[in-house]
Design an enzyme around this catalytic site. Structure first.
Site, PDB file in Angstrom:
ATOM      1  N   HIS A  31      47.073  30.602  33.560  1.00  0.00           N
ATOM      2  CA  HIS A  31      46.722  30.841  35.230  1.00  0.00           C
ATOM      3  C   HIS A  31      47.359  32.191  35.698  1.00  0.00           C
ATOM      4  O   HIS A  31      48.116  32.942  35.589  1.00  0.00           O
ATOM      5  CB  HIS A  31      48.385  29.622  35.755  1.00  0.00           C
ATOM      6  CG  HIS A  31      48.374  29.397  37.541  1.00  0.00           C
ATOM      7  ND1 HIS A  31      48.457  28.164  37.766  1.00  0.00           N
ATOM      8  CD2 HIS A  31      47.737  30.561  38.215  1.00  0.00           C
ATOM      9  CE1 HIS A  31      47.449  28.621  39.544  1.00  0.00           C
ATOM     10  NE2 HIS A  31      48.217  29.542  39.757  1.00  0.00           N
ATOM     11  N   LEU A  32      46.114  32.596  36.414  1.00  0.00           N
ATOM     12  CA  LEU A  32      46.456  33.949  37.051  1.00  0.00           C
ATOM     13  C   LEU A  32      47.245  34.886  37.837  1.00  0.00           C
ATOM     14  O   LEU A  32      47.752  33.620  37.981  1.00  0.00           O
ATOM     15  CB  LEU A  32      44.198  34.740  37.652  1.00  0.00           C
ATOM     16  CG  LEU A  32      43.967  35.198  38.338  1.00  0.00           C
ATOM     17  CD1 LEU A  32      44.132  36.478  36.669  1.00  0.00           C
ATOM     18  CD2 LEU A  32      43.264  35.581  39.229  1.00  0.00           C
ATOM     19  N   HIS A  33      47.481  35.535  37.036  1.00  0.00           N
ATOM     20  CA  HIS A  33      48.842  36.028  37.927  1.00  0.00           C
ATOM     21  C   HIS A  33      48.960  37.425  37.644  1.00  0.00           C
ATOM     22  O   HIS A  33      48.198  37.953  36.877  1.00  0.00           O
ATOM     23  CB  HIS A  33      50.083  36.041  37.727  1.00  0.00           C
ATOM     24  CG  HIS A  33      50.266  35.745  35.868  1.00  0.00           C
ATOM     25  ND1 HIS A  33      49.832  34.999  35.572  1.00  0.00           N
ATOM     26  CD2 HIS A  33      51.649  36.602  35.156  1.00  0.00           C
ATOM     27  CE1 HIS A  33      50.256  35.449  34.321  1.00  0.00           C
ATOM     28  NE2 HIS A  33      51.250  36.503  33.906  1.00  0.00           N
ATOM     29  N   LEU A  34      48.940  38.350  39.411  1.00  0.00           N
ATOM     30  CA  LEU A  34      48.889  39.729  39.487  1.00  0.00           C
ATOM     31  C   LEU A  34      50.538  40.524  39.364  1.00  0.00           C
ATOM     32  O   LEU A  34      51.530  39.520  39.555  1.00  0.00           O
ATOM     33  CB  LEU A  34      48.587  39.582  40.346  1.00  0.00           C
ATOM     34  CG  LEU A  34      48.603  41.750  40.946  1.00  0.00           C
ATOM     35  CD1 LEU A  34      47.681  42.048  40.006  1.00  0.00           C
ATOM     36  CD2 LEU A  34      48.386  41.889  42.685  1.00  0.00           C
TER      37      LEU A  34
END
Ligand SMILES: [Zn+2]
Length: 167
Positions: free
Chosen positions: A116-119
């Site tokens: 899951h994309l996370h910055l």
């Protein structure tokens, strides 16, 4: 270490909520995971990183389960930028870092342990190890992420909450 307990791609493709994604669980306030959520908007959730490289290490992730930055809509991209600025303002107040590393690890080969994309927003302080050493884990944890979460949650709670700003 896999964060996917029972990730069902078919269910995901059919639009159902992924069952085993740790960030989806955090977003949903699930009791199945340590909830380090500090702030949420209509589009994004901000949480303290469970395995921080430094005190104040935050992650921002879209509420939609996407795995690639190119999947974000124009609107989401703008909101992400705003959310980043809010995080930096708050970290500045609470931790007074001297700099930041901000970025994504996309794909397992790049070090992404959660799809899951996370910055990542990693505050940097004078006299510490380089970023490569931090990422390699060659640093003693100096703050429990639960404490980070509590400290930052208080600051974020002073901001307008989701119901007030994003109907
Ligand atoms: Zn997810």
């Amino acid at each position: 270490m896999s964060y996917f307990i029972n990730f069902d791609k078919i269910a995901y493709l059919e639009g159902k909520k992924p069952q085993g994604c740790i960030l989806c669980l955090v977003r949903d306030n699930s009791e199945k995971t340590v909830n380090l959520k500090v702030y949420e908007t209509k589009f994004f959730t901000v949480a303290a990183n469970l395995y921080p490289y430094n005190p104040g290490h935050l992650i921002i992730f879209p509420n939609r389960h996407v795995t690639d930055i190119r999947s974000l809509s124009h609107d989401e991209s703008c909101r992400l930028c705003e959310t980043q600025k809010i995080c930096l303002d708050i970290l500045e107040r609470v931790y007074k870092p001297h700099g930041y590393n901000i970025g994504y690890n996309m794909g397992r080969i790049a070090g992404a342990s959660i799809e899951h994309l996370h910055l990542h927003i990693i505050p940097r302080y004078p006299g510490e190890a380089g970023i490569v050493d931090l990422i390699a884990g060659q640093k003693v944890l100096v703050e429990n992420p639960v404490q980070t979460c509590e400290k930052l949650k208080e600051e974020f709670s002073r901001l307008p909450q989701v119901s007030e700003v994003e109907q």
